[in-house]
Design an enzyme around this catalytic site. Structure first.
Site, PDB file in Angstrom:
ATOM      1  CE  LYS A  27      -4.047  -1.799   2.793  1.00 48.01           C
ATOM      2  NZ  LYS A  27      -4.855  -1.886   3.837  1.00 48.01           N
ATOM      3  N   GLY A  39      -6.619  16.450 -21.650  1.00 46.89           N
ATOM      4  CA  GLY A  39      -7.303  15.741 -23.549  1.00 46.89           C
ATOM      5  C   GLY A  39      -6.817  16.985 -24.210  1.00 46.89           C
ATOM      6  CG  ASN A  43      -4.637  19.314 -20.976  1.00 46.88           C
ATOM      7  OD1 ASN A  43      -5.614  20.031 -20.441  1.00 46.88           O
ATOM      8  ND2 ASN A  43      -4.153  18.512 -21.318  1.00 46.88           N
ATOM      9  NE  ARG A  90      -8.798   9.681 -22.266  1.00 43.37           N
ATOM     10  CZ  ARG A  90      -7.502   9.531 -23.117  1.00 43.37           C
ATOM     11  NH1 ARG A  90      -6.327   8.691 -23.099  1.00 43.37           N
ATOM     12  NH2 ARG A  90      -6.749  10.847 -23.432  1.00 43.37           N
ATOM     13  CB  SER A 250       4.708  17.342 -14.054  1.00 41.32           C
ATOM     14  OG  SER A 250       4.245  16.430 -14.809  1.00 41.32           O
ATOM     15  CG  ASP A 256      -1.811  19.175 -24.814  1.00 42.44           C
ATOM     16  OD1 ASP A 256      -1.807  19.065 -25.426  1.00 42.44           O
ATOM     17  OD2 ASP A 256      -2.040  18.693 -23.651  1.00 42.44           O
TER      18      ASP A 256
END
Length: 309
Positions: A27, A39, A43, A90, A250, A256
Site C-alpha cells: 500500500k 485531454g 488543455n 476516461r 512534470s 499542449d
C-alpha cells in the site's frame, strides 16, 4: 482576432499525486490528490485562456466521471462546449516519486463510440467554424472513431475558410496530411512513423519537414524536439528555435502548451518566428508546473523574453 476552436474526442479526468517511492505489492500512502480536466484540445483551450486569449473547447463527455469532468472544466474555462456521448469519460493517473524525481503516467482506455456519435461531433465542429477561424484537433481518438476523423475536420475547415491544426499521431496524422492541413505538431517519433524516413540528423529532419510543406501536407510544421527546442517549417524555409534550460517537475501538458501558444500568436497576426519563440517558451514553462497543472502565464512571458534576449 480570428476565433479559436479546439476539439477533444478522448478527454481524461486527470488525477495527480505523489509518493515517496513506487514499489510493488505494498500500500502506497500518497500525498493529496489534484484533479484536472485533461485531454489535448481541452488543455490547449485552457492554456490559451491563461495566456490572455479566448478559445472554445468542444469535448466529449459522458457517465458519472463525465459529470465531474464537466464541472471542473466549466469552472475554469469560459468556452466549454460539451458533446454528450453514452460512454464514461476516461481517467488518467500521474504519480511523482519524490525520492527520485521520477514521474509515472498511467493512461486508461477511453469509451467506445458509435457512428452516430462521431458524426454528430463533426456536425458540432461545423457549427463552430467561420471564415479565418482556427480549429485545433488534438489528442487520441477513442475506439469507434475512424482514423480519418481529423482529415474530415480539415475538409470542413477548408469549406468554411478556416485553418485546421492537427496534433495527432499514426494513421490519424497520415490521413490528415493526405487531406492537407494548416499546421501539424509532431514529435520526432511521430514524424518518423508517418514519413518512414531516417531522421537521426538535423538535416534529415529539415528535409522531412520541407517535403511535407512542398507536397501540400501542411502549410506549417512544428517539430517538437524536447530539450533541444523545435524545428519550424513553412514555404519560406526551415529554422530551429532553441529551448531554455529549466528544471523539469512534470512533462504533462508541455506539448499542449506549445500548441496553445503557437496558435494564439499566429491567430494574433504575429510572425512565425515570434510565434515559435512563444511556443517554445510555453512548452518549457509547462515543465515547471507540478503534476497535471498547466503552464503559468508569468513563466511563459519570462522565458519568452529570455529567448529573445
Amino acid at each position: 482576432m480570428p476565433s479559436i476552436v479546439t476539439l477533444t474526442m478522448n478527454p481524461a479526468l486527470d488525477l495527480s499525486t505523489s509518493v515517496d517511492k513506487v514499489v510493488s505489492k505494498h500500500k502506497l500512502r500518497c500525498a493529496g490528490a489534484r484533479f484536472d480536466p485533461g485531454g489535448g484540445g481541452v488543455n490547449v483551450a485552457r492554456v490559451i485562456q491563461r495566456l490572455g486569449g479566448q478559445a472554445s473547447a468542444l469535448y466529449a463527455v459522458g457517465g458519472p466521471l463525465g459529470e465531474v469532468y464537466q464541472g471542473l472544466l466549466e469552472a475554469e474555462l469560459d468556452g466549454a462546449l460539451p458533446i454528450a456521448i453514452e460512454g464514461n469519460t476516461r481517467q488518467s493517473l500521474n504519480v511523482s516519486e519524490t525520492s527520485t524525481g521520477e514521474e509515472y503516467r498511467f493512461v486508461l482506455k477511453g469509451p467506445q463510440w458509435r457512428e452516430e456519435e462521431w458524426r454528430g461531433a463533426l456536425e458540432s465542429v461545423e457549427e463552430c467554424l467561420s471564415d479565418g477561424a482556427y480549429v485545433v484537433v488534438s489528442g487520441s481518438l477513442p475506439e469507434g472513431v475512424p482514423d480519418d476523423f481529423p482529415a474530415r475536420v480539415a475538409r470542413l475547415a477548408k469549406e468554411a475558410g478556416a485553418r485546421c491544426v492537427v496534433d495527432a499521431s499514426g494513421a490519424a496524422l497520415e490521413e490528415a496530411l493526405q487531406e492537407g492541413v494548416f499546421l501539424i505538431k509532431p514529435n520526432l517519433r511521430e514524424l518518423t512513423d508517418v514519413t518512414g524516413a531516417e531522421l537521426d540528423s538535423r538535416e534529415q529532419q529539415k528535409d522531412a519537414l520541407r517535403r511535407i510543406v512542398e507536397d501540400g501536407g501542411s502549410v506549417l510544421v512544428a517539430l517538437s524536439l524536447g530539450a533541444d527546442g523545435a524545428l519550424f517549417a513553412s514555404a519560406d524555409g526551415v529554422f530551429h528555435m532553441a529551448a531554455p534550460a529549466v528544471e523539469t517537475r512534470s512533462a504533462v501538458g508541455a506539448g499542449d502548451s506549445f500548441v496553445a501558444a503557437l496558435v494564439l500568436r499566429l491567430a494574433d497576426g504575429r510572425s512565425l518566428p515570434d510565434a515559435a519563440r512563444y511556443a517554445v517558451a510555453a512548452g518549457a514553462a509547462a515543465l515547471l508546473s507540478e503534476g497535471t497543472e498547466m503552464c503559468r502565464a508569468e513563466d511563459v512571458e519570462r522565458l519568452y523574453h529570455e529567448l529573445g534576449a
